[in-house]
Write a protein that holds these residues in place. Structure first.
Motif, PDB file in Angstrom:
ATOM      1  N   PRO A  69       3.133   6.687   2.573  1.00  0.00           N
ATOM      2  CA  PRO A  69       3.109   5.743   3.714  1.00  0.00           C
ATOM      3  C   PRO A  69       2.155   6.183   4.836  1.00  0.00           C
ATOM      4  O   PRO A  69       1.515   5.337   5.469  1.00  0.00           O
ATOM      5  CB  PRO A  69       4.559   5.753   4.212  1.00  0.00           C
ATOM      6  CG  PRO A  69       5.379   6.221   3.055  1.00  0.00           C
ATOM      7  CD  PRO A  69       4.501   7.108   2.218  1.00  0.00           C
ATOM      8  N   ALA A  70       2.043   7.484   5.066  1.00  0.00           N
ATOM      9  CA  ALA A  70       1.135   7.948   6.126  1.00  0.00           C
ATOM     10  C   ALA A  70      -0.317   7.642   5.756  1.00  0.00           C
ATOM     11  O   ALA A  70      -1.148   7.371   6.633  1.00  0.00           O
ATOM     12  CB  ALA A  70       1.323   9.453   6.366  1.00  0.00           C
ATOM     13  N   THR A  71      -0.633   7.684   4.473  1.00  0.00           N
ATOM     14  CA  THR A  71      -1.989   7.334   4.037  1.00  0.00           C
ATOM     15  C   THR A  71      -2.258   5.857   4.312  1.00  0.00           C
ATOM     16  O   THR A  71      -3.325   5.487   4.821  1.00  0.00           O
ATOM     17  CB  THR A  71      -2.154   7.630   2.528  1.00  0.00           C
ATOM     18  OG1 THR A  71      -1.913   9.015   2.316  1.00  0.00           O
ATOM     19  CG2 THR A  71      -3.548   7.283   2.053  1.00  0.00           C
ATOM     20  N   HIS A  72      -1.286   5.017   3.974  1.00  0.00           N
ATOM     21  CA  HIS A  72      -1.471   3.576   4.228  1.00  0.00           C
ATOM     22  C   HIS A  72      -1.675   3.317   5.716  1.00  0.00           C
ATOM     23  O   HIS A  72      -2.543   2.539   6.110  1.00  0.00           O
ATOM     24  CB  HIS A  72      -0.269   2.790   3.699  1.00  0.00           C
ATOM     25  CG  HIS A  72      -0.165   2.817   2.199  1.00  0.00           C
ATOM     26  ND1 HIS A  72       1.017   2.660   1.536  1.00  0.00           N
ATOM     27  CD2 HIS A  72      -1.119   2.981   1.251  1.00  0.00           C
ATOM     28  CE1 HIS A  72       0.806   2.732   0.225  1.00  0.00           C
ATOM     29  NE2 HIS A  72      -0.485   2.930   0.027  1.00  0.00           N
ATOM     30  N   VAL A  86      -0.300  -5.311   9.646  1.00  0.00           N
ATOM     31  CA  VAL A  86      -0.570  -6.266   8.567  1.00  0.00           C
ATOM     32  C   VAL A  86      -1.273  -5.565   7.405  1.00  0.00           C
ATOM     33  O   VAL A  86      -0.871  -5.674   6.240  1.00  0.00           O
ATOM     34  CB  VAL A  86      -1.431  -7.444   9.080  1.00  0.00           C
ATOM     35  CG1 VAL A  86      -1.925  -8.297   7.918  1.00  0.00           C
ATOM     36  CG2 VAL A  86      -0.641  -8.289  10.075  1.00  0.00           C
ATOM     37  N   ILE A  87      -2.335  -4.826   7.730  1.00  0.00           N
ATOM     38  CA  ILE A  87      -3.112  -4.175   6.674  1.00  0.00           C
ATOM     39  C   ILE A  87      -2.280  -3.087   5.991  1.00  0.00           C
ATOM     40  O   ILE A  87      -2.303  -2.927   4.769  1.00  0.00           O
ATOM     41  CB  ILE A  87      -4.417  -3.575   7.260  1.00  0.00           C
ATOM     42  CG1 ILE A  87      -5.228  -4.664   7.988  1.00  0.00           C
ATOM     43  CG2 ILE A  87      -5.251  -2.921   6.171  1.00  0.00           C
ATOM     44  CD1 ILE A  87      -5.598  -5.853   7.147  1.00  0.00           C
ATOM     45  N   GLU A  88      -1.540  -2.359   6.805  1.00  0.00           N
ATOM     46  CA  GLU A  88      -0.667  -1.322   6.250  1.00  0.00           C
ATOM     47  C   GLU A  88       0.324  -1.943   5.259  1.00  0.00           C
ATOM     48  O   GLU A  88       0.556  -1.403   4.169  1.00  0.00           O
ATOM     49  CB  GLU A  88       0.086  -0.670   7.415  1.00  0.00           C
ATOM     50  CG  GLU A  88       0.890   0.540   7.047  1.00  0.00           C
ATOM     51  CD  GLU A  88       1.702   1.057   8.250  1.00  0.00           C
ATOM     52  OE1 GLU A  88       1.513   0.558   9.384  1.00  0.00           O
ATOM     53  OE2 GLU A  88       2.528   1.954   8.035  1.00  0.00           O
ATOM     54  N   ASP A 113       2.383  -2.987  -0.140  1.00  0.00           N
ATOM     55  CA  ASP A 113       2.925  -3.938  -1.101  1.00  0.00           C
ATOM     56  C   ASP A 113       2.094  -4.036  -2.374  1.00  0.00           C
ATOM     57  O   ASP A 113       2.578  -4.496  -3.404  1.00  0.00           O
ATOM     58  CB  ASP A 113       3.026  -5.331  -0.454  1.00  0.00           C
ATOM     59  CG  ASP A 113       4.011  -5.333   0.714  1.00  0.00           C
ATOM     60  OD1 ASP A 113       4.812  -4.375   0.793  1.00  0.00           O
ATOM     61  OD2 ASP A 113       3.952  -6.259   1.543  1.00  0.00           O
ATOM     62  N   THR A 114       0.825  -3.651  -2.279  1.00  0.00           N
ATOM     63  CA  THR A 114      -0.034  -3.785  -3.460  1.00  0.00           C
ATOM     64  C   THR A 114      -0.324  -2.434  -4.100  1.00  0.00           C
ATOM     65  O   THR A 114      -1.185  -2.354  -4.989  1.00  0.00           O
ATOM     66  CB  THR A 114      -1.380  -4.426  -3.076  1.00  0.00           C
ATOM     67  OG1 THR A 114      -2.051  -3.561  -2.139  1.00  0.00           O
ATOM     68  CG2 THR A 114      -1.204  -5.801  -2.466  1.00  0.00           C
ATOM     69  N   GLY A 115       0.337  -1.384  -3.660  1.00  0.00           N
ATOM     70  CA  GLY A 115       0.045  -0.066  -4.216  1.00  0.00           C
ATOM     71  C   GLY A 115      -1.359   0.394  -3.897  1.00  0.00           C
ATOM     72  O   GLY A 115      -2.016   1.011  -4.727  1.00  0.00           O
ATOM     73  N   GLY A 116      -1.820   0.063  -2.697  1.00  0.00           N
ATOM     74  CA  GLY A 116      -3.126   0.554  -2.263  1.00  0.00           C
ATOM     75  C   GLY A 116      -4.294  -0.235  -2.819  1.00  0.00           C
ATOM     76  O   GLY A 116      -5.354   0.334  -3.083  1.00  0.00           O
ATOM     77  N   GLY A 169      -9.082  -4.266  -2.405  1.00  0.00           N
ATOM     78  CA  GLY A 169      -9.584  -5.646  -2.366  1.00  0.00           C
ATOM     79  C   GLY A 169      -8.638  -6.522  -1.556  1.00  0.00           C
ATOM     80  O   GLY A 169      -9.063  -7.323  -0.714  1.00  0.00           O
ATOM     81  N   ALA A 170      -7.345  -6.352  -1.798  1.00  0.00           N
ATOM     82  CA  ALA A 170      -6.358  -7.145  -1.054  1.00  0.00           C
ATOM     83  C   ALA A 170      -6.391  -6.791   0.427  1.00  0.00           C
ATOM     84  O   ALA A 170      -6.297  -7.672   1.291  1.00  0.00           O
ATOM     85  CB  ALA A 170      -4.962  -6.900  -1.627  1.00  0.00           C
ATOM     86  N   ALA A 171      -6.525  -5.498   0.729  1.00  0.00           N
ATOM     87  CA  ALA A 171      -6.583  -5.091   2.139  1.00  0.00           C
ATOM     88  C   ALA A 171      -7.831  -5.661   2.807  1.00  0.00           C
ATOM     89  O   ALA A 171      -7.779  -6.126   3.958  1.00  0.00           O
ATOM     90  CB  ALA A 171      -6.574  -3.565   2.240  1.00  0.00           C
TER      91      ALA A 171
END
Lengths: 399, 428
Positions: B252-255, B278-280, B285-288, B291-293
């Motif tokens: 989570p800290a990486t996100h 939002v981005i976090e 939710d997408t496992g990093g 592209g989604a971010a």
């Protein structure tokens, strides 16, 4: 337009630098101050190994920790330069050694600031902020702001950084312009004026362009008169330049310099020689350029943290804690190593890896600011927030 | 606006996308259009390094002429920038730049120079719309990174190699990976975590003599035993490192850290906390999924305010060349210009990469260097209509003052200089 008619324009006999296109990030910044004392702060970025620069060869545990990367004993070819029987200066520091022997250099060992992070980037921010968190101003800028208002018309906070950006150490309420040798042809003054006008309301580009033009007005008028070869943008050249600026009767009084290359994770014995020689040559150049003003000068060289006491697996050292700080200058009461030596034996290393920090770097800096610039305790505590419990070291500056 | 904020500026009068958001999202969905004939490779870079080491004495003073490594670096740097000027997918290129800076390897460390371009093409570009964990693994195993942060010679003190040669750990890569690439100090790791991670990464090295030269895992250098990183045990062997990186990539800290950096880069120097959340959330939710971010960045409300970011020298120079639509054959030597403006390509001073706030780029002299370069470069305007070019480049962002100044300028060249140095052009 009044862009080029600046007050600092009068002083330009001091400057003389030629253009080069390969100037890196900031290496020198200067500030005016209402005093005749000169203060130079050198930030050694990347964590200098204090035990390599000032080797505690008298400590019986030293050889076991890092025998392979130690310089030869004093008196041997390319050996350490002795500092009185326990410490030896790295052989790449002969000029500093001469200052030491002339009682103009004081070495404080086993020193560390009050943070214990081992990240270069955080630690450098804290070192320049003068506290254990990042502030938006640096302690040297706050020092300029704390000095009494000038009786003369010399503008307060008139400062000039050489390079493309101002280091955090000198950022803050006192304005700092900066200057670097420029590599591109310059447009005509009226185009500059139009560009400045177009940007005047922008909070970022507006002041930057204004200050930049002001600083160039300061420097350019002498460029042609005293040009130097293009390859002089080394640390010694900048130190010489700083010395010439600081020497002048109405020149700036405060300078900040930076020197990198200390992050010696591998092959330390080889990699340290270059930066140490740069530092040493720079100190000599600064002294020569200051001339008689050297007697009113104090130089503080400091780094963000030390390195591991033990050599690592690649003949280097990793990020550590205690290290050295250097004081030099005619105003410094030198000729000794000041340390509450923590020892390197079993149980004496900090976290079983680093030289123990027994002197707070803020005590060194507070002692210099008090002794050299006459700042009182209240001012010093504003300059170094949260340092009320730390007294400045006494006796570092000649009285 | 989309071309300025998320791209590299409009190239001449290229057609404007009918739906800017769709145009940006499409760049994320389509494969990267960048195609190099004879692309840079690690094998070619390390071969050049090997040859230089064999044929050139190590003492700097006695060298003469340009090394193969340096020549390769220059060729690839020039090619990289030339591609950015013509790319039809500038958002994607900006993401390549962003992640290249996140995983800084710097040619200031000489051995990294010949593999810097290969690092971008092999470890970064393939993953900018993929999973962060894949990019992290690719970056950490890449010889450029292993050389840059000293892992090639790091040996577990209790490993066979360590016992035999009395060699040991180098914790540089482990520390910077935690601090700069993944969890950041927010995670509250300790020195023992750094040491454990350095042990985990022992053996991740390169083989310069192999054919082709490249990454090599050296089991005899691996510190034996289970290592505990952030309270998790990781097994011995190469798999332990792969597992540790997978764990760090989805921490989570990486996100949080990556979201903050992305929002700072694309939205504002002081990232709005709502936007970061939002981005976090997307990363979590997408496992990093990067592209989604990236897609989520485009749709942020906070990203609609124009001109909040100052262009870095690299963004500024490339945008200027695109705006004046300089033909490829007449593009100046960009590597020299970027160095003079304080941002040499793949040459950041330290592993934390180039800074990403206006204050770090808007030093007075830095601004004047930019002004000087732009004033000279403005001569490329030739006989073209500057007001039209300004309208093409900035559209609704062009301020009336700037339009007036362009109209009143004494020459086309001065007018073009005013366009390029106007605050709206310097921002994105």
């Amino acid at each position: 337009m009044h862009i080029h008619t600046t007050r600092i324009g009068r002083r330009t006999a001091l400057l003389g630098l030629a253009a080069t296109a390969t100037f890196g990030r900031t290496t020198l910044a200067l500030a005016g101050a209402p005093t005749d004392r000169r203060l130079v702060v050198i930030v050694l970025r990347g964590a200098l190994d204090g035990m390599a620069a000032v080797v505690p060869y008298g400590d019986p545990a030293l050889a076991g920790l890092r025998g392979e990367i130690l310089p030869a004993a004093p008196g041997q070819p390319d050996g350490m330069l002795d500092l009185g029987g326990f410490y030896g200066l790295h052989p790449a520091l002969p000029n500093l050694h001469a200052m030491y022997r002339a009682n103009e250099a004081l070495i404080v060992h086993a020193v560390a600031a009050n943070y214990r992070v081992r990240s270069h980037f955080e630690a450098q921010d804290y070192l320049e902020s003068g506290t254990d968190h990042r502030m938006i101003s640096g302690w040297l800028n706050r020092t300029v702001a704390a000095l009494p208002s000038p009786a003369t018309e010399r503008p307060v906070g008139e400062a000039l950084a050489v390079g493309l950006s101002v280091p955090l150490l000198l950022r803050g309420p006192a304005d700092v312009a900066n200057w670097a040798p420029h590599g591109f042809a310059q447009p005509a003054p009226d185009l500059y004026a139009a560009i400045a006008a177009l940007n005047r309301h922008d909070p970022v580009t507006g002041p930057a362009i204004r200050q930049g033009l002001r600083a160039r007005g300061y420097s350019d008028s002498v460029m042609a008169a005293d040009a130097q070869p293009k390859d002089t943008f080394t640390f010694p050249a900048l130190a010489r330049f700083a010395g010439r600026m600081l020497r002048a009767g109405d020149g700036p009084r405060i300078a900040a310099l930076e020197l990198g290359g200390w992050d010696t994770h591998t092959a330390q014995a080889n990699r340290l020689r270059g930066p140490l020689k740069q530092l040493d040559d720079g100190l000599a150049a600064l002294k020569a350029a200051l001339g008689p003003a050297w007697s009113q000068t104090a130089v503080l060289a400091m780094t963000e943290f030390g390195r591991t006491a033990r050599m690592n697996g690649t003949k280097g050292t990793d990020h550590g804690t205690g290290t050295v700080a250097f004081l030099a200058g005619g105003a410094v009461a030198g000729g000794r190593v000041e340390a509450n030596w923590p020892g390197l034996g079993p149980g004496q290393l900090f976290e079983n890896r680093d030289l123990g920090p027994t002197t707070d770097l803020r005590a060194v800096a507070k002692g210099v600011l008090a002794g050299h610039l006459g700042l009182d305790a209240a001012a010093l505590n504003r300059i170094f927030p949260g340092s009320e419990a730390v007294d400045g070291l006494r006796g570092q500056i000649r009285t | 606006m989309a071309l300025v904020r998320f791209g590299l500026g409009r190239r001449g009068g290229e057609p404007l996308p009918a739906d800017p958001a769709a145009w940006l999202l499409d760049q994320l969905r389509q494969p990267d259009p960048t195609r190099f004939d004879d692309p840079p490779t690690t094998a070619a870079g390390l071969s050049a390094l090997r040859e230089d080491r064999m044929t050139r004495p190590p003492n700097l003073e006695s060298r003469s002429g340009e090394s193969r490594s340096r020549a390769l670096f220059k060729r690839e740097a020039t090619r990289h920038l030339a591609n950015a000027i013509v790319t039809p997918a500038p958002f994607r290129e900006r993401l390549v730049w962003f992640w290249t800076n996140h995983f800084t390897v710097s040619a200031k460390r000489g051995a990294c120079a010949p593999v810097a371009a290969a690092f971008v093409e092999e470890a970064i570009r393939p993953h900018v719309t993929g999973r962060f964990g894949d990019m992290l693994l690719a970056a950490m195993r890449h010889p450029a990174m292993l050389l840059y942060l000293d892992n090639v010679g790091s040996v577990g003190p209790d490993s066979a190699a360590g016992q035999k040669n009395h060699r040991g750990l180098n914790e540089n890569l482990a520390r910077e990976c935690l601090e700069l690439h993944t969890v950041s100090p927010l995670a509250g790791y300790t020195q023992s975590d750094v040491t454990a991670f350095a042990n985990i990464l022992t053996g991740w090295s390169i083989d310069l003599q192999a054919d082709p030269p490249g990454f090599r895992y050296r089991p005899f250098a691996r510190e034996p035993g289970v290592q505990t990183l952030l309270h998790r045990p990781f097994p011995p062997g190469e798999a332990g490192g792969v597992a540790a990186l997978a764990f760090l990539a989805n921490h989570p800290a990486t996100h949080r850290f990556l979201a903050t950096k992305l929002v700072r880069h694309f939205v504002a120097d002081d990232p709005p906390p709502d936007a970061v959340r939002v981005i976090e959330g997307v990363l979590r939710d997408t496992g990093g999924n990067l592209g989604a971010a990236s897609a989520a960045l485009v749709t942020l409300d906070a990203a609609r305010a124009p001109g909040t970011k100052l262009r870095t020298p690299m963004e500024y120079v490339v945008a200027s060349i695109r705006t004046l639509d300089v033909p490829p054959a007449q593009i100046p030597n960009l590597t020299g210009i970027l160095a003079a403006l304080g941002q040499p390509l793949w040459g950041a001073p330290a592993p934390n990469g180039w800074p990403d706030r206006a204050a770090d780029w808007a030093g007075p002299e830095a601004m004047l260097q930019r002004v000087d370069w732009a004033s000279g470069f403005a001569s490329r305007i030739g006989g073209r209509d500057v007001e039209e070019i300004a309208t093409n480049a900035l559209g609704p962002l062009l301020r009336p003052e700037t339009r007036d100044a362009i109209r009143q300028a004494g020459s086309r060249r001065d007018a073009a200089a005013l366009l390029l140095t106007s605050p709206e052009f310097q921002r994105r």
